[in-house]
Design a protein around this motif. Structure first.
Motif, short mmCIF file in Angstrom:
data_model
loop_
_atom_site.label_atom_id
_atom_site.label_comp_id
_atom_site.label_asym_id
_atom_site.label_seq_id
_atom_site.Cartn_x
_atom_site.Cartn_y
_atom_site.Cartn_z
N CYS A 92 4.14 5.53 -5.79
CA CYS A 92 4.12 5.61 -7.26
C CYS A 92 3.10 6.62 -7.75
CB CYS A 92 3.83 4.23 -7.86
SG CYS A 92 5.20 3.05 -7.74
N ARG A 93 1.94 6.66 -7.13
CA ARG A 93 0.89 7.58 -7.59
C ARG A 93 1.20 9.03 -7.24
NH1 ARG A 93 -4.68 3.96 -6.65
NH2 ARG A 93 -4.30 2.65 -8.50
N GLN A 94 2.00 9.24 -6.21
CA GLN A 94 2.39 10.60 -5.85
C GLN A 94 3.56 11.12 -6.67
OE1 GLN A 94 3.17 10.43 -1.63
NE2 GLN A 94 1.00 10.65 -1.06
N HIS A 95 4.51 10.23 -6.98
CA HIS A 95 5.76 10.66 -7.62
C HIS A 95 5.85 10.28 -9.10
CE1 HIS A 95 7.54 11.86 -3.77
NE2 HIS A 95 6.98 10.77 -3.26
N HIS A 96 5.06 9.30 -9.54
CA HIS A 96 5.12 8.87 -10.94
C HIS A 96 3.68 8.72 -11.44
CE1 HIS A 96 9.44 8.36 -10.60
NE2 HIS A 96 9.22 7.80 -9.42
N VAL A 97 3.29 7.56 -11.91
CA VAL A 97 1.92 7.35 -12.37
C VAL A 97 1.23 6.26 -11.56
CG1 VAL A 97 0.45 6.65 -14.30
CG2 VAL A 97 2.37 8.20 -14.70
N ASP A 98 1.86 5.06 -11.50
CA ASP A 98 1.23 3.95 -10.79
C ASP A 98 2.24 2.83 -10.62
OD1 ASP A 98 -0.80 2.52 -9.54
OD2 ASP A 98 -2.24 2.82 -11.16
N LEU A 99 1.91 1.85 -9.80
CA LEU A 99 2.66 0.60 -9.79
C LEU A 99 2.50 -0.07 -11.16
CD1 LEU A 99 1.91 -0.98 -6.28
CD2 LEU A 99 4.18 -0.56 -7.22
N VAL A 100 3.50 -0.80 -11.60
CA VAL A 100 3.50 -1.34 -12.95
C VAL A 100 2.51 -2.49 -13.09
CG1 VAL A 100 5.38 -2.99 -12.48
CG2 VAL A 100 4.98 -2.17 -14.81
N SER A 101 1.85 -2.55 -14.24
CA SER A 101 1.04 -3.70 -14.65
C SER A 101 1.80 -4.46 -15.72
CB SER A 101 -0.31 -3.24 -15.22
OG SER A 101 -1.06 -2.55 -14.24
N VAL A 102 1.69 -5.79 -15.73
CA VAL A 102 2.41 -6.62 -16.69
C VAL A 102 1.38 -7.42 -17.48
CG1 VAL A 102 4.25 -8.32 -17.01
CG2 VAL A 102 4.32 -6.77 -15.05
N GLN A 103 1.04 -6.93 -18.67
CA GLN A 103 -0.05 -7.51 -19.44
C GLN A 103 0.41 -8.25 -20.70
OE1 GLN A 103 -2.66 -8.03 -17.62
NE2 GLN A 103 -4.16 -7.02 -18.89
N ASN A 141 11.22 -3.56 -2.33
CA ASN A 141 11.36 -2.57 -3.42
C ASN A 141 10.14 -2.69 -4.33
OD1 ASN A 141 14.98 -2.76 -4.08
ND2 ASN A 141 13.88 -2.14 -2.25
N PHE A 142 9.98 -1.77 -5.26
CA PHE A 142 8.82 -1.80 -6.14
C PHE A 142 9.12 -1.09 -7.45
CE2 PHE A 142 8.70 1.55 -3.01
CZ PHE A 142 8.34 2.70 -3.70
N ILE A 143 8.28 -1.34 -8.45
CA ILE A 143 8.46 -0.76 -9.79
C ILE A 143 7.32 0.20 -10.09
CG2 ILE A 143 8.72 -1.21 -12.25
CD1 ILE A 143 9.70 -4.00 -11.54
N CYS A 144 7.66 1.45 -10.37
CA CYS A 144 6.68 2.44 -10.79
C CYS A 144 6.74 2.58 -12.31
CB CYS A 144 6.96 3.80 -10.17
SG CYS A 144 6.90 3.84 -8.37
N ARG A 145 5.62 2.99 -12.88
CA ARG A 145 5.61 3.32 -14.31
C ARG A 145 5.41 4.82 -14.49
NH1 ARG A 145 0.15 3.70 -16.26
NH2 ARG A 145 -1.38 2.89 -14.78
N ASN A 146 6.02 5.34 -15.54
CA ASN A 146 5.98 6.78 -15.81
C ASN A 146 5.03 7.16 -16.92
OD1 ASN A 146 7.64 8.08 -13.97
ND2 ASN A 146 9.51 7.53 -15.07
N SER A 188 0.83 -1.21 0.00
CA SER A 188 0.00 0.00 0.00
C SER A 188 0.86 1.25 0.00
CB SER A 188 -0.93 0.01 1.22
OG SER A 188 -1.85 -1.07 1.16
N GLU A 189 1.97 1.23 0.74
CA GLU A 189 2.88 2.39 0.74
C GLU A 189 3.53 2.57 -0.62
OE1 GLU A 189 4.28 2.16 5.45
OE2 GLU A 189 5.38 1.06 3.90
N ALA A 190 3.89 1.44 -1.27
CA ALA A 190 4.48 1.51 -2.61
C ALA A 190 3.49 2.08 -3.61
CB ALA A 190 4.94 0.12 -3.05
#
Length: 367
Positions: A266-277, A361-366, A260-262
């Protein structure tokens, strides 16, 4: 009630939406040596352009303004030959026959369950991998590069073998196809080329006759007069060309946070946590996850206890899947906390289910 019904319908509706472009290209119409172009891109963007597949190549060519020169990309010769899978999978497993690889040949065949190097211009039958159908035997004799093109156009790519289990599955498939004993191309090849950003991308788009003799002083450039294919030039000296930089769309955040913190970060500093589709996006995740400092890295993957399904926080259902065995079931244990999805930073980088309170750690998307 209406909201509960709407949610899964929305997920189903977006399941077929294609991936967004994961890398943004920037054409710089200034003539520089390859090394100076690399320095410029690293200062202004992420690096000189990396190309993972034909879709990337199309997007890169769209960014280039018409010119009669080559255009630098981030591929540079090195002093050492390295093995790659055509699909971009990391080379974690090898199954060479005794004494192999013994020669300067650079492509790989499988025969009697073992691997041998072969001349890339020899013609053999081959095995493709298809995302929907699995392994596909193609009973046509082609050169390795032609076989690669065929698999990419008609399926996903030439087959990769990532571990002992997949090696056994491949051998069984060959035996069942009644092709035992004959040489068959697989997707393993070697060359001297390395991307500036150190990514695992094995995509190559050389024009006929290129590259020239192996040389760690040569770099790749896109030639518009060769239909966007690549030639190789001296990286320094008289060769000063315009170039293409890329800006990464995925960022590994080396902070240890709960899921939840990750998500909030991501939503505050980038766009979102990454989705892998897609498998292509999985390769991109595999390229960046090696930068992580934890054994697994949060994805934007969440389990709904109420609905008994996994979903992406972007609003997409889980179409493409890459779960490790025993993970990703619909009946997750929701006590004492909800489960979220992460990707392993080592091994074969499969997805695993973890309590959302774990610190990773976590992955954000831009994008």
């Amino acid at each position: 009630m209406a909201q509960t019904l709407y949610f899964p319908l929305l997920l189903i509706a977006v399941c077929s939406i294609s991936e967004c472009v994961q890398r943004q290209y920037h054409f710089i119409n200034e003539n520089k040596t390859w090394t100076d172009a690399q320095r410029y891109c690293r200062e202004k963007y992420t690096d000189l352009a990396t190309v993972d597949n034909m879709n990337d190549m199309i997007q890169l060519n769209k960014s280039v303004k018409v010119n009669d020169k080559g255009v630098w990309i981030g591929l540079q010769g090195t002093r050492a030959y390295n093995w790659h899978w055509s699909s971009g999978d990391p080379v974690l497993f090898l199954n060479w026959a005794s004494g192999q690889p013994y020669s300067g040949n650079n492509c790989t065949v499988i025969k009697n369950g073992k691997w041998f190097v072969g001349a890339c211009n020899a013609t053999w039958t081959f095995i493709c991998y298809n995302m929907s159908r699995g392994l596909v035997f193609v009973n046509q004799r082609m050169k390795w590069r032609d076989a690669q093109s065929y698999c990419r156009q008609n399926h996903t790519d030439l087959v990769s073998v990532r571990n002992q289990n997949e090696s056994q599955q491949l051998e069984k498939f060959i035996n069942d196809s009644q092709t035992f004993g004959s040489e068959i191309w697989i997707g393993l090849f070697r060359d001297i080329w390395q991307w500036s950003d150190q990514s695992n991308s094995s995509f190559r788009y050389w024009k006929t006759g290129a590259p020239q003799a192996p040389d760690d002083q040569r770099c790749a450039a896109v030639e518009q007069y060769s239909c966007g294919q690549w030639g190789d030039y001296l990286c320094s000296g008289k060769w000063q060309l315009p170039f293409v930089c890329h800006e990464d769309k995925l960022i590994v955040i080396q902070q240890n946070l709960s899921w939840s913190e990750a998500l909030r970060y991501c939503r505050q500093h980038h766009v979102d946590l990454v989705s892998v589709q897609s498998v292509e996006m999985q390769y991109k995740v595999m390229n960046v996850v090696k930068l992580a400092s934890t054994e697994a890295v949060w994805l934007g993957l969440r389990h709904s206890c109420a609905l008994g399904i996994w979903f992406w926080v972007s609003g997409q259902t889980v179409c493409y899947q890459n779960w490790a065995p025993g993970n990703g079931t619909s009946e997750e244990d929701c006590e004492p906390t909800v489960r979220s999805g992460a990707v392993q930073s080592g091994g074969d980088q499969s997805w695993i289910s973890r309590p959302e309170t774990h610190k990773l750690n976590f992955i954000c998307r831009n994008y």
